[in-house]
Design a protein around this motif. Structure first.
Motif, PDB file in Angstrom:
ATOM      1  N   ARG A 183      -4.558  -5.135   6.803  1.00 55.72           N
ATOM      2  CA  ARG A 183      -5.536  -5.357   5.737  1.00 55.72           C
ATOM      3  C   ARG A 183      -4.869  -5.930   4.494  1.00 55.72           C
ATOM      4  N   ILE A 184      -5.623  -6.766   3.794  1.00 57.71           N
ATOM      5  CA  ILE A 184      -5.181  -7.321   2.512  1.00 57.71           C
ATOM      6  C   ILE A 184      -6.129  -6.792   1.441  1.00 57.71           C
ATOM      7  N   MET A 185      -5.558  -6.420   0.294  1.00 53.53           N
ATOM      8  CA  MET A 185      -6.398  -5.861  -0.753  1.00 53.53           C
ATOM      9  C   MET A 185      -6.020  -6.406  -2.121  1.00 53.53           C
ATOM     10  N   GLN A 186      -7.015  -6.383  -2.991  1.00 50.72           N
ATOM     11  CA  GLN A 186      -6.783  -6.668  -4.401  1.00 50.72           C
ATOM     12  C   GLN A 186      -6.754  -5.319  -5.103  1.00 50.72           C
ATOM     13  N   MET A 187      -5.742  -5.089  -5.945  1.00 47.85           N
ATOM     14  CA  MET A 187      -5.559  -3.772  -6.549  1.00 47.85           C
ATOM     15  C   MET A 187      -6.224  -3.693  -7.921  1.00 47.85           C
ATOM     16  N   HIS A 188      -6.798  -2.526  -8.181  1.00 52.06           N
ATOM     17  CA  HIS A 188      -7.271  -2.202  -9.529  1.00 52.06           C
ATOM     18  C   HIS A 188      -6.763  -0.794  -9.821  1.00 52.06           C
ATOM     19  N   ALA A 189      -5.567  -0.727 -10.438  1.00 48.76           N
ATOM     20  CA  ALA A 189      -4.848   0.548 -10.639  1.00 48.76           C
ATOM     21  C   ALA A 189      -4.613   1.187  -9.273  1.00 48.76           C
ATOM     22  N   ASN A 190      -5.187   2.366  -8.999  1.00 50.52           N
ATOM     23  CA  ASN A 190      -4.973   2.993  -7.688  1.00 50.52           C
ATOM     24  C   ASN A 190      -6.174   2.820  -6.758  1.00 50.52           C
ATOM     25  N   LYS A 191      -7.043   1.879  -7.094  1.00 44.70           N
ATOM     26  CA  LYS A 191      -8.183   1.578  -6.227  1.00 44.70           C
ATOM     27  C   LYS A 191      -7.948   0.242  -5.536  1.00 44.70           C
ATOM     28  N   GLN A 192      -8.534   0.094  -4.335  1.00 50.47           N
ATOM     29  CA  GLN A 192      -8.303  -1.131  -3.569  1.00 50.47           C
ATOM     30  C   GLN A 192      -9.629  -1.799  -3.212  1.00 50.47           C
ATOM     31  N   ASN A 193      -9.662  -3.115  -3.384  1.00 46.14           N
ATOM     32  CA  ASN A 193     -10.820  -3.906  -2.969  1.00 46.14           C
ATOM     33  C   ASN A 193     -10.382  -4.821  -1.829  1.00 46.14           C
ATOM     34  N   PRO A 194     -10.986  -4.699  -0.623  1.00 45.60           N
ATOM     35  CA  PRO A 194     -10.532  -5.474   0.531  1.00 45.60           C
ATOM     36  C   PRO A 194     -10.770  -6.977   0.370  1.00 45.60           C
ATOM     37  N   LEU A 195      -9.834  -7.770   0.893  1.00 44.67           N
ATOM     38  CA  LEU A 195      -9.945  -9.229   0.898  1.00 44.67           C
ATOM     39  C   LEU A 195      -9.800  -9.740   2.329  1.00 44.67           C
ATOM     40  N   GLU A 196     -10.537 -10.784   2.645  1.00 42.71           N
ATOM     41  CA  GLU A 196     -10.386 -11.414   3.961  1.00 42.71           C
ATOM     42  C   GLU A 196      -9.154 -12.309   3.996  1.00 42.71           C
ATOM     43  N   MET A 197      -8.859 -12.927   2.841  1.00 44.95           N
ATOM     44  CA  MET A 197      -7.751 -13.887   2.782  1.00 44.95           C
ATOM     45  C   MET A 197      -7.193 -13.936   1.366  1.00 44.95           C
ATOM     46  N   ILE A 198      -5.921 -14.228   1.283  1.00 48.30           N
ATOM     47  CA  ILE A 198      -5.276 -14.410  -0.019  1.00 48.30           C
ATOM     48  C   ILE A 198      -4.503 -15.729   0.034  1.00 48.30           C
ATOM     49  N   GLU A 199      -4.498 -16.454  -1.105  1.00 51.10           N
ATOM     50  CA  GLU A 199      -3.912 -17.797  -1.120  1.00 51.10           C
ATOM     51  C   GLU A 199      -2.789 -17.909  -2.146  1.00 51.10           C
ATOM     52  N   ALA A 200      -2.124 -19.067  -2.103  1.00 50.09           N
ATOM     53  CA  ALA A 200      -0.992 -19.351  -2.991  1.00 50.09           C
ATOM     54  C   ALA A 200      -1.354 -19.072  -4.444  1.00 50.09           C
ATOM     55  N   GLY A 201      -0.409 -18.482  -5.174  1.00 47.09           N
ATOM     56  CA  GLY A 201      -0.588 -18.221  -6.595  1.00 47.09           C
ATOM     57  C   GLY A 201      -1.185 -16.878  -6.916  1.00 47.09           C
ATOM     58  N   ASP A 202      -1.595 -16.133  -5.887  1.00 50.64           N
ATOM     59  CA  ASP A 202      -2.280 -14.865  -6.133  1.00 50.64           C
ATOM     60  C   ASP A 202      -1.354 -13.677  -5.881  1.00 50.64           C
ATOM     61  N   ILE A 203      -1.759 -12.516  -6.394  1.00 54.38           N
ATOM     62  CA  ILE A 203      -1.040 -11.253  -6.200  1.00 54.38           C
ATOM     63  C   ILE A 203      -1.975 -10.272  -5.508  1.00 54.38           C
ATOM     64  N   GLY A 204      -1.493  -9.626  -4.463  1.00 53.53           N
ATOM     65  CA  GLY A 204      -2.321  -8.684  -3.721  1.00 53.53           C
ATOM     66  C   GLY A 204      -1.493  -7.553  -3.154  1.00 53.53           C
ATOM     67  N   ALA A 205      -2.082  -6.830  -2.222  1.00 55.56           N
ATOM     68  CA  ALA A 205      -1.397  -5.703  -1.589  1.00 55.56           C
ATOM     69  C   ALA A 205      -1.705  -5.679  -0.101  1.00 55.56           C
ATOM     70  N   LEU A 206      -0.738  -5.178   0.676  1.00 57.75           N
ATOM     71  CA  LEU A 206      -0.862  -5.110   2.131  1.00 57.75           C
ATOM     72  C   LEU A 206      -0.896  -3.659   2.584  1.00 57.75           C
ATOM     73  N   VAL A 207      -1.633  -3.421   3.671  1.00 60.45           N
ATOM     74  CA  VAL A 207      -1.691  -2.090   4.276  1.00 60.45           C
ATOM     75  C   VAL A 207      -1.589  -2.259   5.784  1.00 60.45           C
ATOM     76  N   GLY A 208      -0.977  -1.282   6.449  1.00 62.29           N
ATOM     77  CA  GLY A 208      -0.922  -1.305   7.905  1.00 62.29           C
ATOM     78  C   GLY A 208       0.255  -2.088   8.450  1.00 62.29           C
ATOM     79  N   PHE A 209       1.424  -1.964   7.835  1.00 61.43           N
ATOM     80  CA  PHE A 209       2.628  -2.651   8.302  1.00 61.43           C
ATOM     81  C   PHE A 209       3.631  -1.614   8.796  1.00 61.43           C
ATOM     82  N   LYS A 210       4.618  -2.070   9.546  1.00 58.28           N
ATOM     83  CA  LYS A 210       5.625  -1.154  10.086  1.00 58.28           C
ATOM     84  C   LYS A 210       6.760  -0.931   9.092  1.00 58.28           C
ATOM     85  N   GLU A 211       7.414  -2.015   8.694  1.00 55.40           N
ATOM     86  CA  GLU A 211       8.573  -1.866   7.799  1.00 55.40           C
ATOM     87  C   GLU A 211       8.669  -3.053   6.858  1.00 55.40           C
TER      88      GLU A 211
END
Length: 701
Positions: free
Chosen positions: A357-385
């Motif tokens: 999942r990709i998310m846009q952060m608002h402090a400790n809350k997350q808003n899901p995104l389908e896609m993120i593009e160049a120049g943006d800042i986001g957060a990832l969930v569901g990775f191994k390492e």
């Protein structure tokens, strides 16, 4: 949603502690419509200070990200904001945030001016070539002086501050500002929480000041191009607002000037014009040069343009834990795009990762995104390492972006669980905290078996121990804080090491000849020089030797502290076609390191801190005398309103309990700030005492 990169701003808010960063961010959230209510730091209700420890202490501990939208010149801009801590113990949060940002707002207290941590974050921004604008906050406070702060920015930071506003009044009489670009005065309406403001006549008592600063501003703008210069000569008033904004923007992006604005975030004045300045003067991802990296297969430099059409490349700059979604990786996308559910290559680990999942952060809350593009800042969930500083990229087009450099810890603390049943939980909790914070280290002492944690200061470790209790349910006992010394070699020694082992079947063999000594100036860690000629050793064996020295340096021979730096010149070596392997050469390097240290001159390095004390005139002699007793080196004394400011360099070992001593000397009227400066060699008369204290017996040097 902005449709192109020029409408995106990635900015950080940085300053000395208590300058008003979080309060300013809260006002930005309110005026952009993200929050319907203003959160106050002193009430423990600030959106960006969401940790319990932040709310209790009224300080920012971890950087928090959010996204807002702002209209300027009939265009909508997307602003990704990272609010960073001001306390020096959490400087890692500033460092890793600035690594991925394009611009910054530097906030200064109108009373305190340029303070020690202001200088630190300013230097960090200089290191990453980040354009910034300055905001002189707290203009409503007693002792506020806008022009003094502007001169301090020039003198102490070496910047070129250009005021774009002149305050109308100060302290209790601070009402608004005069915009030097439009030559108009604005006063904010207190009844609307600063949401509305009105244009008024420029007050008579500041017209001369406004004329002087506006004339200087127009002259500076005119020098930006021949066309503007011709306009200025013909008629200075013919230079339009948009032409002035364009010229100021160009000079800001080239870091020739720092625009300065003013206001009072707490009293809701000046924040809207600050947002206008962010969109007008700070860079978009398009204004930043292509990011440079190295192809891990060819070792050649490669570049990624800030474009959706280029191959995907991103940098993970922060790892955080969430009780609901697990680990979160904050990342900046430099090129290409990433869809939720797709696969990427982590060149830091060499493994593929599926991004759940990709998310846009608002402090400790997350808003899901389908896609993120160049120049943006986001957060990832569901990775191994994924670790802090890892590069995520297109599987078919690998690249390693420049990693983030973090300062070394300066203080140690022994911890143990209160009950034996919590031993595993303690280990698990400490490892998770270490994953989040690169300046927090955990190790087991070889001699005592104690768990030793290391950090940037007493507050840093205090917060982490508190998080252990609250988040992981582990109550612990702590020892006294100890200085995190470093070991160093003082002379150059030559060593010929042969590692040979026969076990009946395939054996082990490695031979290396090397020189070991102090590293060059400014080098931290291992400086490895390969001088092996004629292909005597394959590349993979040379890499194994380097790895062996890197590992060996983590546990110095003198007292178990890590080596601060080391230069190893690999001269020659040999290998066996059957018995040699990478592990053999790694072991040979570790043994060689110990053997060389046995004949070399070794010493300890101690952390030296930069100290600034603000004290009333009456106590300056007593404070100076106390610093001399603490092996302090007084560097400067300056006056600031009704106080004297002492700047000194003092060993950390002498600063434990200083707050109590300073309160006693000055009847509680002095304040101080402490930050790490550098490591310096421990004097010989103290070296034996320190080693005896650590080892419990006399160490022959």
């Amino acid at each position: 949603m902005p449709d192109n990169l020029k409408h995106i701003r990635n900015i950080g808010i940085m300053a000395h502690i208590d300058a008003g960063k979080t309060t300013t961010t809260e006002r930005i959230l309110y005026y952009t419509g993200i929050n319907y209510k203003m959160g106050e730091v002193h009430d423990g209700a600030a959106t960006m200070d969401y940790m319990i420890q932040e709310q209790e202490r009224g300080i920012t501990i971890t950087s928090a990200a959010t996204t807002v939208f702002w209209d300027f010149n009939d265009e909508q801009f997307k602003i990704n904001i990272i609010d960073t801590p001001g306390h020096v113990d959490f400087t890692v949060e500033v460092e890793r945030s600035l690594r991925v940002l394009d611009g910054a707002i530097a906030i200064f207290c109108a009373v305190g001016g340029v303070e020690p941590q202001s200088e630190t974050v300013w230097r960090q921004a200089d290191n990453y070539n980040i354009p910034r604008i300055s905001f002189v906050n707290k203009m409503d406070r007693t002792g506020a002086d806008f022009f003094t702060v502007v001169s301090q920015i020039k003198e102490k930071l070496g910047a070129n501050p250009i005021p774009l506003q002149i305050p109308i009044g100060a302290e209790d009489h601070f009402l608004g500002v005069v915009d030097l670009i439009t030559n108009r005065a604005y006063i904010w309406d207190d009844t609307s929480k600063g949401m509305t403001f009105s244009e008024v006549e420029i007050p008579e008592d500041i017209r001369e000041t406004v004329y002087e600063y506006r004339t200087n501003l127009i002259e500076g703008v005119a020098e930006e191009s021949d066309e503007l210069l011709e306009k200025f000569i013909a008629d200075p008033t013919s230079i339009t607002r948009n032409e002035m904004i364009a010229a100021i923007r160009r000079a800001t992006l080239e870091m020739r000037i720092t625009p300065v604005l003013c206001g009072s975030a707490f009293k809701n004045k000046g924040v809207q014009s600050l947002l206008d300045a962010v969109t007008a003067f700070l860079p978009s991802p398009e204004d930043v040069p292509p990011v440079k990296g190295i192809n891990p297969y060819t070792d050649k430099d490669e570049y990624r343009k800030p474009s959706v059409s280029d191959n995907f490349a991103a940098l993970a700059f922060k790892i955080a834990s969430d009780s609901f979604v697990g680990k979160i990786a904050f990342f900046r996308v430099y090129s290409g795009s990433l869809k939720s559910g797709s696969h990427v290559l982590n060149t830091g680990t060499g493994k593929k990762e599926r991004i759940a999942r990709i998310m846009q952060m608002h402090a400790n809350k997350q808003n899901p995104l389908e896609m993120i593009e160049a120049g943006d800042i986001g957060a990832l969930v569901g990775f191994k390492e994924i670790r802090t500083g890892d590069t995520l990229c297109d599987i078919n087009h690998p690249i390693i972006l420049e990693n983030i450099k973090f300062p070394e810890p300066v203080i140690n603390l022994a911890v143990e669980p209160k009950t034996q049943d919590d031993f595993y939980k303690l280990s698990e909790g400490l490892n998770k905290l270490a994953d989040e914070d690169p300046t927090f280290r955990v190790r087991i002492d070889d001699e005592t078996g104690q768990t030793i944690i290391s950090g940037m200061g007493e507050l840093h470790l205090d917060i982490l121990v508190d998080r252990l209790r609250r988040e992981f349910g582990v109550a612990s006992n702590q020892g006294k804080p100890q200085v995190a010394y470093k070991e160093a070699i003082k002379d150059v020694v030559k060593q010929h090491e042969v590692y040979k082992k026969q076990t009946g079947g395939r054996g082990k063999f490695a031979e290396i000849i090397f020189e070991m000594g102090p590293a060059d100036d400014s080098v931290i860690g291992l400086q490895f020089v390969n001088e092996v000629k004629g292909g005597n050793l394959p590349k993979e064996y040379i890499q194994a030797v380097q790895k062996g020295f890197e590992v060996a340096m983590q546990n110095g021979p003198l007292a178990g502290f890590a080596m601060y730096n080391l230069k190893v010149v690999l001269k020659d070596g040999s290998f066996h076609a059957v018995d040699s392997d990478q592990l053999s050469f790694e072991i040979a390097a570790k043994i060689g390191f110990r053997s060389a240290c046995a004949i070399a001159k070794l010493t300890l390095l101690e952390p030296i801190m930069k100290l600034e004390v603000s004290t009333p005139d009456d106590y300056i002699g007593d404070v100076s005398s106390d610093l001399n007793k603490r092996r302090g080196h007084l560097e400067a004394v300056s006056s600031k309103i009704v106080t004297q400011v002492l700047r000194a360099k003092v060993p950390l070992a002498e600063m434990f309990g200083y707050v109590t001593s300073l309160r006693s000397i000055t009847s509680g009227r002095a304040t101080y700030s402490l930050e790490f400066s550098h490591f310096a060699e421990l004097p010989n008369d103290l070296l034996e005492k320190v080693l005896y204290k650590i080892k419990g017996y006399v160490v022959k040097l």
